[in-house]
Write a protein that holds these residues in place. Structure first.
Motif, PDB file in Angstrom:
ATOM      1  N   CYS A   1       5.561  -3.785   2.010  1.00  0.00           N
ATOM      2  CA  CYS A   1       6.666  -4.712   1.758  1.00  0.00           C
ATOM      3  C   CYS A   1       7.844  -4.374   2.672  1.00  0.00           C
ATOM      4  CB  CYS A   1       7.084  -4.644   0.292  1.00  0.00           C
ATOM      5  SG  CYS A   1       7.767  -3.040  -0.217  1.00  0.00           S
ATOM      6  N   GLY A   2       8.855  -5.215   2.645  1.00  0.00           N
ATOM      7  CA  GLY A   2      10.020  -4.997   3.496  1.00  0.00           C
ATOM      8  C   GLY A   2      10.770  -3.739   3.165  1.00  0.00           C
ATOM      9  N   GLU A   3      10.861  -3.395   1.875  1.00  0.00           N
ATOM     10  CA  GLU A   3      11.582  -2.193   1.460  1.00  0.00           C
ATOM     11  C   GLU A   3      10.885  -0.920   1.936  1.00  0.00           C
ATOM     12  OE1 GLU A   3      10.965  -4.744  -0.377  1.00  0.00           O
ATOM     13  OE2 GLU A   3      12.940  -5.490  -1.038  1.00  0.00           O
TER      14      GLU A   3
ATOM     15  N   GLN B   1       0.809  -1.216   0.000  1.00  0.00           N
ATOM     16  CA  GLN B   1       0.000   0.000   0.000  1.00  0.00           C
ATOM     17  C   GLN B   1       0.850   1.277   0.000  1.00  0.00           C
ATOM     18  OE1 GLN B   1      -2.454  -1.400   3.417  1.00  0.00           O
ATOM     19  NE2 GLN B   1      -4.209  -1.037   2.083  1.00  0.00           N
ATOM     20  N   GLU B   2       2.175   1.104  -0.079  1.00  0.00           N
ATOM     21  CA  GLU B   2       3.059   2.254  -0.177  1.00  0.00           C
ATOM     22  C   GLU B   2       3.636   2.369  -1.594  1.00  0.00           C
ATOM     23  OE1 GLU B   2       5.170   5.675   0.766  1.00  0.00           O
ATOM     24  OE2 GLU B   2       3.516   4.706   1.816  1.00  0.00           O
ATOM     25  N   CYS B   3       4.327   1.322  -2.072  1.00  0.00           N
ATOM     26  CA  CYS B   3       4.958   1.390  -3.397  1.00  0.00           C
ATOM     27  C   CYS B   3       4.100   0.748  -4.492  1.00  0.00           C
ATOM     28  CB  CYS B   3       6.331   0.730  -3.364  1.00  0.00           C
ATOM     29  SG  CYS B   3       6.281  -1.068  -3.120  1.00  0.00           S
ATOM     30  N   LYS B   4       2.982   0.124  -4.112  1.00  0.00           N
ATOM     31  CA  LYS B   4       2.009  -0.474  -5.035  1.00  0.00           C
ATOM     32  C   LYS B   4       2.541  -1.700  -5.785  1.00  0.00           C
ATOM     33  CE  LYS B   4      -0.636   2.893  -3.835  1.00  0.00           C
ATOM     34  NZ  LYS B   4      -1.643   2.663  -2.778  1.00  0.00           N
ATOM     35  N   GLN B   5       3.676  -2.248  -5.362  1.00  0.00           N
ATOM     36  CA  GLN B   5       4.196  -3.466  -5.983  1.00  0.00           C
ATOM     37  C   GLN B   5       3.419  -4.683  -5.466  1.00  0.00           C
ATOM     38  OE1 GLN B   5       6.717  -3.822  -8.401  1.00  0.00           O
ATOM     39  NE2 GLN B   5       6.289  -1.613  -8.536  1.00  0.00           N
ATOM     40  N   PRO B   6       3.162  -5.685  -6.346  1.00  0.00           N
ATOM     41  CA  PRO B   6       2.365  -6.847  -5.935  1.00  0.00           C
ATOM     42  C   PRO B   6       3.147  -7.743  -4.977  1.00  0.00           C
ATOM     43  CG  PRO B   6       3.201  -7.173  -8.151  1.00  0.00           C
ATOM     44  CD  PRO B   6       3.561  -5.762  -7.767  1.00  0.00           C
ATOM     45  N   PHE B   7       2.390  -8.385  -4.066  1.00  0.00           N
ATOM     46  CA  PHE B   7       2.989  -9.373  -3.188  1.00  0.00           C
ATOM     47  C   PHE B   7       3.131 -10.693  -3.933  1.00  0.00           C
ATOM     48  CE2 PHE B   7       0.980  -6.654   0.236  1.00  0.00           C
ATOM     49  CZ  PHE B   7       2.188  -6.095   0.648  1.00  0.00           C
ATOM     50  N   PHE B   8       3.898 -11.615  -3.384  1.00  0.00           N
ATOM     51  CA  PHE B   8       4.314 -12.808  -4.138  1.00  0.00           C
ATOM     52  C   PHE B   8       3.145 -13.708  -4.531  1.00  0.00           C
ATOM     53  CE2 PHE B   8       4.389 -14.261   0.247  1.00  0.00           C
ATOM     54  CZ  PHE B   8       3.844 -15.531   0.175  1.00  0.00           C
ATOM     55  N   TRP B   9       1.998 -13.618  -3.824  1.00  0.00           N
ATOM     56  CA  TRP B   9       0.870 -14.478  -4.182  1.00  0.00           C
ATOM     57  C   TRP B   9      -0.015 -13.878  -5.278  1.00  0.00           C
ATOM     58  CZ3 TRP B   9       1.068 -12.096   0.698  1.00  0.00           C
ATOM     59  CH2 TRP B   9       0.179 -11.040   0.880  1.00  0.00           C
ATOM     60  N   ASN B  10       0.260 -12.614  -5.623  1.00  0.00           N
ATOM     61  CA  ASN B  10      -0.528 -11.957  -6.664  1.00  0.00           C
ATOM     62  C   ASN B  10       0.032 -12.364  -8.036  1.00  0.00           C
ATOM     63  OD1 ASN B  10      -2.096 -10.272  -8.225  1.00  0.00           O
ATOM     64  ND2 ASN B  10      -1.693  -8.427  -7.018  1.00  0.00           N
TER      65      ASN B  10
END
Length: 389
Positions: free
Chosen positions: A312-314, A277-286
């Motif tokens: 995410c961690g970053e 919800q910060e960088c909008k990158q998908p999580f691994f299950w997406n």
């Protein structure tokens, strides 16, 4: 502002040969009562030498698992499910058996006796809560939970009973009409102890999930504040209502002193998302997004303990204490929250003391500023907590 000073060990009571399940400091006396899995009920009196020695050592047929004392009426819960009702003399040198309640089908977990109404409340590992009248010993009502019932609290003003179970639920039962009200949900592990503050109308619970909850039940608030500091199961709590200080004991061999006068915020519910919800990158299950974008970077989902967002961690590389939200140890915080945390949210009002024992039970006498603590090494320790109060 951090409250008080350190507790001082003043005495150690050695005699039990198995787990101490309950200790009670006798009001208006220099004595305490303890029960243990070694099948004994012991009454300890402070002698002129300053040491505590048993005036009574009663061996029973079963392990003794629960204890309640009021107006020299002593109720003792057994592994068999029975509850023995004794009358103890005012000099604490003799007990007389008055009645045996064939109450539960398994181990009795906790007992409360209300002398004003002459009510006996009990819970057991048969998943049952029972309510008796002491006048005749007749059962007035029962409630069956979905898991072992482990602990009790009772509001003597509104006649609400609170029942903590092994699954983490706290069941509210109204005894006036004997009606189930609701189940408080928040803990993820067995409820180990419950305390009710009649003046502030709050319920305090501790759990095997390492957390403590403050349930603001009065005035229909319905708020729940979470306290996190222990790194292992929280086994026992004790409370000083006039000072609003909470003592908690865990298997991490720590004693925490929480200042409940400090304003705290409700814990933030975790949000769920298929992308950060910060960088909008998908999580691994997406998988669909990863395939569409030909993305080979697999991001795990974490949660910011301040805002509750899925990140995410970053986007959440920082750790910080958040005493205002009940976190007394560093927890994950997202970048925006870390940059904007105000100084007042970082001030702790909690003290941590290392007591080097695994506590099983505790009792506090505010008038004597004395804390009795049972431990896994079968020794009862007395602490002077005047510096904490």
């Amino acid at each position: 502002m951090v409250v008080g000073g350190s507790p001082a060990l003043v005495s150690q009571l050695v005699g039990h040969t198995n787990t101490v399940n309950k200790v009670i400091l006798v009001p208006n006396d220099t004595a305490l009562i303890s029960v243990s899995d070694d099948r004994t009920l012991r009454v300890w009196i402070k002698r002129s030498s300053g040491d505590y020695w048993p005036s009574i050592c009663q061996t029973l047929e079963w392990c003794v698992s629960a204890l309640a004392l009021e107006n020299f009426h002593l109720f003792v819960g057994l592994e068999s499910g029975s509850i023995n009702h004794y009358k103890i003399t005012e000099d604490l040198n003799r007990i007389t058996l008055l009645r045996i309640y064939t109450s539960h089908q398994m181990r009795v977990s906790d007992i409360i006796y209300d002398a004003q109404r002459d009510w006996l409340l009990s819970v057991g590992k048969d998943k049952a809560f029972h309510w008796y009248t002491g006048e005749t010993g007749r059962r007035l009502g029962s409630y069956v939970a979905g898991a072992w019932c482990l602990c009790l609290a009772f509001d003597r003003i509104s006649n609400f009973a609170f029942i903590g179970d092994y699954g983490g639920g706290i069941h509210m039962v109204q005894l006036e009409n004997f009606q189930f009200v609701t189940t408080l949900k928040g803990h993820a592990g067995a409820i180990r102890s419950l305390i009710w503050d009649e003046e502030k109308q709050i319920l305090i619970s501790c759990s095997a999930d390492k957390s403590i909850f403050i349930w603001e039940i009065g005035e229909g608030k319905g708020n729940a504040i979470q306290l996190n500091s222990h790194r292992d199961r929280v086994n026992a709590i004790a409370y000083s209502a006039p000072n609003r200080l909470l003592f908690s004991f865990g298997l991490d061999k720590k004693m925490m002193v929480w200042n409940l006068r400090t304003e705290r915020k409700q814990f933030t519910l975790w949000q769920e998302s298929n992308e950060c919800q910060e960088c909008k990158q998908p999580f691994f299950w997406n998988v669909q997004r990863l395939w569409q974008e030909k993305n080979v970077v697999f991001k795990r989902q974490h949660h910011c303990r301040r805002c509750g967002r899925a990140v995410c961690g970053e986007c959440s590389p920082n750790m910080s204490i958040l005493p205002c939200y009940g976190f007394e140890y560093p927890v994950r915080v997202c970048k925006p929250c870390y940059q904007e945390i105000p100084e007042e949210e970082l001030r702790s009002s909690t003290q941590t003391h290392s007591i080097l024992i695994d506590t099983t039970c505790a009792d506090l006498d505010i008038s004597k500023k004395l804390m009795a603590v049972g431990a896994s090494d079968n020794v009862i320790r007395l602490y002077d907590v005047a510096a904490c109060l």
